[in-house]
Write a protein that holds these residues in place. Structure first.
Motif, PDB file in Angstrom:
ATOM      1  N   SER A   8       0.671  -0.751  -0.228  1.00  0.00           N
ATOM      2  CA  SER A   8       0.052   0.071   0.509  1.00  0.00           C
ATOM      3  C   SER A   8       1.021   1.803   0.356  1.00  0.00           C
ATOM      4  CB  SER A   8      -0.844   0.131   1.545  1.00  0.00           C
ATOM      5  OG  SER A   8      -0.362   0.285   1.973  1.00  0.00           O
ATOM      6  N   GLY A   9       2.146   1.765   0.257  1.00  0.00           N
ATOM      7  CA  GLY A   9       2.994   2.207   0.217  1.00  0.00           C
ATOM      8  C   GLY A   9       3.137   3.009   1.462  1.00  0.00           C
ATOM      9  N   GLY A  10       3.824   4.234   1.395  1.00  0.00           N
ATOM     10  CA  GLY A  10       4.175   4.741   2.952  1.00  0.00           C
ATOM     11  C   GLY A  10       5.521   4.805   2.826  1.00  0.00           C
ATOM     12  N   ALA A  11       5.811   5.667   3.796  1.00  0.00           N
ATOM     13  CA  ALA A  11       7.038   5.149   4.477  1.00  0.00           C
ATOM     14  C   ALA A  11       7.744   4.098   5.146  1.00  0.00           C
ATOM     15  CB  ALA A  11       7.749   6.641   5.626  1.00  0.00           C
ATOM     16  N   ALA A 148       9.605  -8.569  -1.232  1.00  0.00           N
ATOM     17  CA  ALA A 148       8.956  -8.111  -2.021  1.00  0.00           C
ATOM     18  C   ALA A 148       8.056  -7.428  -1.992  1.00  0.00           C
ATOM     19  CB  ALA A 148       8.375  -8.970  -3.654  1.00  0.00           C
ATOM     20  N   THR A 149       7.281  -7.420  -0.633  1.00  0.00           N
ATOM     21  CA  THR A 149       6.489  -6.400  -0.353  1.00  0.00           C
ATOM     22  C   THR A 149       7.095  -5.351   0.441  1.00  0.00           C
ATOM     23  OG1 THR A 149       5.195  -7.489   2.079  1.00  0.00           O
ATOM     24  CG2 THR A 149       4.959  -8.233  -0.531  1.00  0.00           C
ATOM     25  N   LEU A 150       8.438  -5.869   1.143  1.00  0.00           N
ATOM     26  CA  LEU A 150       8.777  -4.599   1.672  1.00  0.00           C
ATOM     27  C   LEU A 150       9.427  -3.004   1.374  1.00  0.00           C
ATOM     28  CD1 LEU A 150      10.803  -7.409   4.188  1.00  0.00           C
ATOM     29  CD2 LEU A 150       8.311  -5.810   4.335  1.00  0.00           C
ATOM     30  N   ALA A 151       9.148  -2.179   1.555  1.00  0.00           N
ATOM     31  CA  ALA A 151       9.664  -0.852   0.803  1.00  0.00           C
ATOM     32  C   ALA A 151      11.717  -1.095   0.780  1.00  0.00           C
ATOM     33  CB  ALA A 151       9.386  -0.080   1.709  1.00  0.00           C
ATOM     34  N   ASP A 152      12.016  -1.553   2.077  1.00  0.00           N
ATOM     35  CA  ASP A 152      13.117  -1.764   2.196  1.00  0.00           C
ATOM     36  C   ASP A 152      14.325  -2.585   1.913  1.00  0.00           C
ATOM     37  OD1 ASP A 152      12.759  -2.862   3.988  1.00  0.00           O
ATOM     38  OD2 ASP A 152      14.503  -2.510   6.007  1.00  0.00           O
ATOM     39  N   GLY A 153      13.399  -4.080   1.204  1.00  0.00           N
ATOM     40  CA  GLY A 153      14.326  -5.332   0.821  1.00  0.00           C
ATOM     41  C   GLY A 153      14.466  -5.809   1.876  1.00  0.00           C
ATOM     42  N   ASN A 154      13.660  -5.403   3.176  1.00  0.00           N
ATOM     43  CA  ASN A 154      14.631  -6.494   4.047  1.00  0.00           C
ATOM     44  C   ASN A 154      16.332  -6.008   4.789  1.00  0.00           C
ATOM     45  OD1 ASN A 154      14.239  -7.929   6.338  1.00  0.00           O
ATOM     46  ND2 ASN A 154      14.575  -9.475   5.196  1.00  0.00           N
ATOM     47  N   THR A 221      15.589   7.330   1.776  1.00  0.00           N
ATOM     48  CA  THR A 221      15.820   8.504   1.341  1.00  0.00           C
ATOM     49  C   THR A 221      16.624   9.147   1.222  1.00  0.00           C
ATOM     50  OG1 THR A 221      15.213   9.378   4.199  1.00  0.00           O
ATOM     51  CG2 THR A 221      16.573  11.334   2.953  1.00  0.00           C
ATOM     52  N   THR A 222      17.819   8.118   0.813  1.00  0.00           N
ATOM     53  CA  THR A 222      19.067   8.358  -0.258  1.00  0.00           C
ATOM     54  C   THR A 222      19.424   7.065  -0.410  1.00  0.00           C
ATOM     55  OG1 THR A 222      21.173   9.467  -0.753  1.00  0.00           O
ATOM     56  CG2 THR A 222      20.653   8.575   1.688  1.00  0.00           C
ATOM     57  N   ARG A 223      19.975   6.783  -2.281  1.00  0.00           N
ATOM     58  CA  ARG A 223      20.695   5.655  -2.388  1.00  0.00           C
ATOM     59  C   ARG A 223      21.648   5.431  -1.863  1.00  0.00           C
ATOM     60  NH1 ARG A 223      19.223   4.617  -8.913  1.00  0.00           N
ATOM     61  NH2 ARG A 223      21.676   5.479  -8.850  1.00  0.00           N
ATOM     62  N   ALA A 224      22.735   6.580  -1.467  1.00  0.00           N
ATOM     63  CA  ALA A 224      24.549   6.387  -1.145  1.00  0.00           C
ATOM     64  C   ALA A 224      24.167   5.690   0.587  1.00  0.00           C
ATOM     65  CB  ALA A 224      24.531   7.820  -1.500  1.00  0.00           C
ATOM     66  N   PHE A 246      16.287   6.927   6.579  1.00  0.00           N
ATOM     67  CA  PHE A 246      15.527   7.366   5.997  1.00  0.00           C
ATOM     68  C   PHE A 246      14.511   9.005   6.410  1.00  0.00           C
ATOM     69  CE2 PHE A 246      15.907   3.447   7.303  1.00  0.00           C
ATOM     70  CZ  PHE A 246      15.689   2.327   6.859  1.00  0.00           C
ATOM     71  N   ALA A 247      13.330   8.836   5.929  1.00  0.00           N
ATOM     72  CA  ALA A 247      12.607  10.288   5.921  1.00  0.00           C
ATOM     73  C   ALA A 247      11.613   9.780   7.460  1.00  0.00           C
ATOM     74  CB  ALA A 247      11.454  10.610   4.607  1.00  0.00           C
ATOM     75  N   ASN A 248      10.744   8.844   7.605  1.00  0.00           N
ATOM     76  CA  ASN A 248      10.256   8.259   8.443  1.00  0.00           C
ATOM     77  C   ASN A 248       9.504   9.819   8.921  1.00  0.00           C
ATOM     78  OD1 ASN A 248      10.230   6.284  10.080  1.00  0.00           O
ATOM     79  ND2 ASN A 248      11.192   7.342  11.984  1.00  0.00           N
ATOM     80  N   GLY A 249       8.666  10.835   8.691  1.00  0.00           N
ATOM     81  CA  GLY A 249       8.455  11.491   9.199  1.00  0.00           C
ATOM     82  C   GLY A 249       8.988  12.215  10.441  1.00  0.00           C
ATOM     83  N   ALA A 250      10.126  12.092  10.823  1.00  0.00           N
ATOM     84  CA  ALA A 250       9.643  13.113  11.678  1.00  0.00           C
ATOM     85  C   ALA A 250      11.058  13.976  11.511  1.00  0.00           C
ATOM     86  CB  ALA A 250      11.294  12.064  12.689  1.00  0.00           C
ATOM     87  N   PRO A 251      11.093  14.828  12.298  1.00  0.00           N
ATOM     88  CA  PRO A 251      12.611  16.074  12.173  1.00  0.00           C
ATOM     89  C   PRO A 251      13.283  15.549  11.791  1.00  0.00           C
ATOM     90  CG  PRO A 251      10.602  16.267  14.064  1.00  0.00           C
ATOM     91  CD  PRO A 251      10.230  15.394  13.357  1.00  0.00           C
ATOM     92  N   GLY A 252      14.282  15.877  10.875  1.00  0.00           N
ATOM     93  CA  GLY A 252      15.279  14.665  11.226  1.00  0.00           C
ATOM     94  C   GLY A 252      15.845  13.642  10.164  1.00  0.00           C
ATOM     95  N   GLY A 253      14.537  12.855  10.156  1.00  0.00           N
ATOM     96  CA  GLY A 253      14.369  11.703   9.979  1.00  0.00           C
ATOM     97  C   GLY A 253      14.867  11.032  10.999  1.00  0.00           C
ATOM     98  N   ALA A 254      16.007   9.319  10.677  1.00  0.00           N
ATOM     99  CA  ALA A 254      15.834   8.337  11.249  1.00  0.00           C
ATOM    100  C   ALA A 254      16.536   7.832  11.072  1.00  0.00           C
ATOM    101  CB  ALA A 254      14.718   7.255  11.559  1.00  0.00           C
TER     102      ALA A 254
END
Length: 289
Positions: A8-11, A148-154, A221-224, A246-254
């Motif tokens: 379903s997507g999302g962070a 395959a359902t995990l956004a981070d490839g585990n 957040t970045t490929r690097a 990760f962006a993670n929806g938090a200030p400064g990310g995670a």
């Protein structure tokens, strides 16, 4: 303990609330170059220019040649000023891309243990199996997660980075610096640091890992990915530390720092996948519950 549906997507969901609560979640934080060639624009400070990059990019091949190893892992997450560490230990077979580890979650105050009982994880091609994971799952049942359902490839989802995937990620290494020699566990090693590109690694990864890295390319957040790598005299990876953001929806990310240590190469590592009848088929709690 939560397993999220990544389709379903999302962070990627925050790790701290999960690790300090009921346990792990299947969202812990909820250009190409050839393995032997030099990446365009590579900057190497040390004077081992081509050799440094080739050593790092070829570490996955050296592990497959080694066959198997014992594994220690540590995954440190930081978000909103809170830092926790999840630790694992077990064995891995690089020929079958499978392994089994015992994963220990931090206690309620961020200490080691004292919270959720240890989780047994089986890493296998295309799947992650977890036993004793909580969230209403019977203690004698396994949960199967389709990678395959995990956004981070585990790469960080289960609290453990698959050792082969961690090494294959280094195929996209660039800006490699040779830091010198030292010893790890009494073994002489060469220390390298640099940055690897997830997309570049996915373009040249082995077939069994390529889909994992392509999924991971979309989840950060970045490929690097900055790294520190320690290789022994045969080019085998003894320790790798990779830093994800990760962006993670938090200030400064995670951020997540994943460390994998390998030793006792050639040690027998028998991994038996759970039988179909031992896999939990019931409803698993959502992240909001």
């Amino acid at each position: 303990m939560v397993v999220q549906d990544r389709r379903s997507g999302g962070a990627v969901a925050g790790a701290v609330a999960v690790a300090c609560g009921t346990g792990l979640t299947a969202g812990l934080l909820t250009t190409g170059c050839s393995p032997g060639g030099a990446a365009a624009g590579e900057q190497v400070v040390s004077g081992r220019t081509a050799v440094a990059a080739q050593d790092v990019r070829g570490s996955a091949d050296a592990l497959v040649r080694a066959g198997s190893a014992r594994v220690r892992t540590a995954m440190e997450t930081a978000s909103g000023g809170t830092r926790v560490v999840i630790r694992g230990a077990g064995g891995y077979d690089f020929r079958t891309s499978s392994g089994q580890l015992r994963v220990v979650l931090p206690g309620p105050a961020g200490g080691h243990g004292g919270g959720h009982p240890p989780i047994t994880e089986i890493l296998a091609p295309g799947a992650l199996f977890m036993k004793n994971r909580g969230a209403g799952v019977p203690a004698d049942k396994w949960v199967r997660v389709d990678i395959a359902t995990l956004a981070d490839g585990n790469l960080v989802t289960g609290g453990v980075t698959d050792p082969l995937v961690a090494a294959e990620l280094l195929r996209g290494a660039r800006e490699v610096t040779y830091r010198g020699e030292q010893r790890l566990g009494g073994v002489p090693v060469r220390h390298y640091s640099g940055t690897t590109d997830i997309g570049a690694a996915a373009a040249v990864a082995s077939e069994r890992v390529q889909s994992v890295l392509r999924a991971a390319e979309k989840g950060f957040t970045t490929r690097a990915v900055p790294f520190d790598v320690y290789l022994d005299e045969t080019g085998r990876l003894r320790r790798v530390r990779e830093r994800f953001r990760f962006a993670n929806g938090a200030p400064g990310g995670a951020s997540v720092i994943s460390t994998t240590e390998l030793y006792s190469f050639g040690a027998k590592t028998a991994v038996r996948l759970p039988a179909a009848g031992d896999i939990y088929a019931g409803k698993i709690a959502s992240a909001a519950s």
